[in-house]
Write a protein that holds these residues in place. Structure first.
Motif, PDB file in Angstrom:
ATOM      1  N   ILE A 220       0.942  -1.032   0.134  1.00 31.69           N
ATOM      2  CA  ILE A 220      -0.090   0.078  -0.044  1.00 31.69           C
ATOM      3  C   ILE A 220       0.871   1.043  -0.013  1.00 31.69           C
ATOM      4  O   ILE A 220       1.708   1.700   0.986  1.00 31.69           O
ATOM      5  N   GLY A 221       0.850   2.095  -1.048  1.00 28.42           N
ATOM      6  CA  GLY A 221       1.642   3.277  -1.022  1.00 28.42           C
ATOM      7  C   GLY A 221       2.054   3.610  -2.543  1.00 28.42           C
ATOM      8  O   GLY A 221       1.633   2.895  -3.410  1.00 28.42           O
ATOM      9  N   PRO A 222       2.835   4.706  -2.617  1.00 25.22           N
ATOM     10  CA  PRO A 222       3.168   5.152  -3.864  1.00 25.22           C
ATOM     11  C   PRO A 222       3.865   4.387  -4.805  1.00 25.22           C
ATOM     12  O   PRO A 222       4.728   3.697  -4.189  1.00 25.22           O
ATOM     13  N   ASP A 223       3.641   4.503  -6.132  1.00 21.54           N
ATOM     14  CA  ASP A 223       4.212   4.026  -7.065  1.00 21.54           C
ATOM     15  C   ASP A 223       4.457   5.037  -8.228  1.00 21.54           C
ATOM     16  O   ASP A 223       3.564   5.303  -9.116  1.00 21.54           O
ATOM     17  N   PRO A 224       5.503   5.979  -8.305  1.00 22.13           N
ATOM     18  CA  PRO A 224       5.535   7.094  -9.315  1.00 22.13           C
ATOM     19  C   PRO A 224       5.376   6.637 -10.728  1.00 22.13           C
ATOM     20  O   PRO A 224       4.910   7.544 -11.451  1.00 22.13           O
TER      21      PRO A 224
END
Length: 251
Positions: A220-224
């Motif tokens: 769970i979290g950012p993936d640019p």
């Protein structure tokens, strides 16, 4: 950078059976309108800096953007479970709260009358549930739970949706949604990003600090990279379906 304006939506939500108190966050694009409108349905963590930056981004792309705080009455502790239930069931005051935000945008003198809805996480479920109700010109659903009865999308407005392949809660969701929209002849752009997990559109980690290590384990979290491509698709899709001249105003 467009400024975020705090507004009171209670006068629109309460009489319609929504929240008695409802706060909203309005962001106007810079320059002169009119502009299409976009309602944001926020993630399960509520209105936070990440969600506000999403609103600023959409305003920067030329959309009059309004995010109602679905947790206004009682905060997340009291509102979280009922709001999640509403997202899944298709009924509940959160839908009146989103409608209050849409009505507010339509009442703005600098709104063209075309309005879209974008949702993230829990908000993505609201976007999908709302797509077939005839109120919006386009919706963007991002890693939201699919409706139990996918046929509620039979008459949906155009849908752009994004999912993460490493999101364990939504395995196969992209394929199921795409197949349903294809079967019903709904204009759509659905994509799964194999390397991404849940909440990959966020530009920073969000949530209580003690839970962040758990979120990382759960992907769970950012993936640019996935985020950049998804935003490109969303902005292109909205440009196509929200900027075309309207033949009649929505009410």
């Amino acid at each position: 950078m467009p400024a975020v304006e705090a507004i009171d939506l209670s006068g629109l939500s309460a009489p319609a059976g929504g929240s008695q108190r409802l706060k909203g966050h309005l962001v106007r694009p810079e320059g002169r309108g009119p502009w299409p409108g976009v309602v944001i349905a926020h993630e399960v963590l509520g209105v936070n800096d990440v969600m506000l930056r999403h609103a600023e981004r959409l305003a920067g792309a030329g959309y009059l953007t309004l995010m109602p705080d679905l947790f206004t009455e009682g905060g997340a502790r009291r509102c979280l479970i009922p709001t999640i239930r509403a997202a899944i069931s298709g009924t509940g005051r959160a839908y009146q709260d989103l409608e209050a935000a849409r009505s507010c945008l339509l009442a703005q003198g600098d709104c063209t009358g075309a309005v879209g809805l974008i949702g993230f996480c829990m908000g993505g479920a609201f976007a999908l549930m709302t797509a077939g109700r005839g109120d919006y010109d386009a919706v963007s659903a991002n890693y939201g739970l699919l409706p139990k009865d996918l046929d509620v999308l039979a008459d949906a407005c155009p849908v752009v949706a994004s999912f993460g392949g490493k999101d364990g809660t939504l395995k196969g969701a992209a394929d199921k949604l795409s197949a349903t929209l294809e079967r019903h002849g709904v204009v759509h752009d659905v994509k799964e990003y194999p390397q991404a997990g849940h909440a990959f559109l966020n530009d920073a980690e969000a949530g209580p600090r003690p839970l962040l290590p758990l979120f990382r384990v759960m992907n769970i979290g950012p993936d640019p990279d996935a985020s950049a491509d998804a935003w490109r698709r969303i902005e292109s899709f909205f440009a196509t379906h929200l900027r075309a001249p309207r033949t009649a105003p929505r009410t």
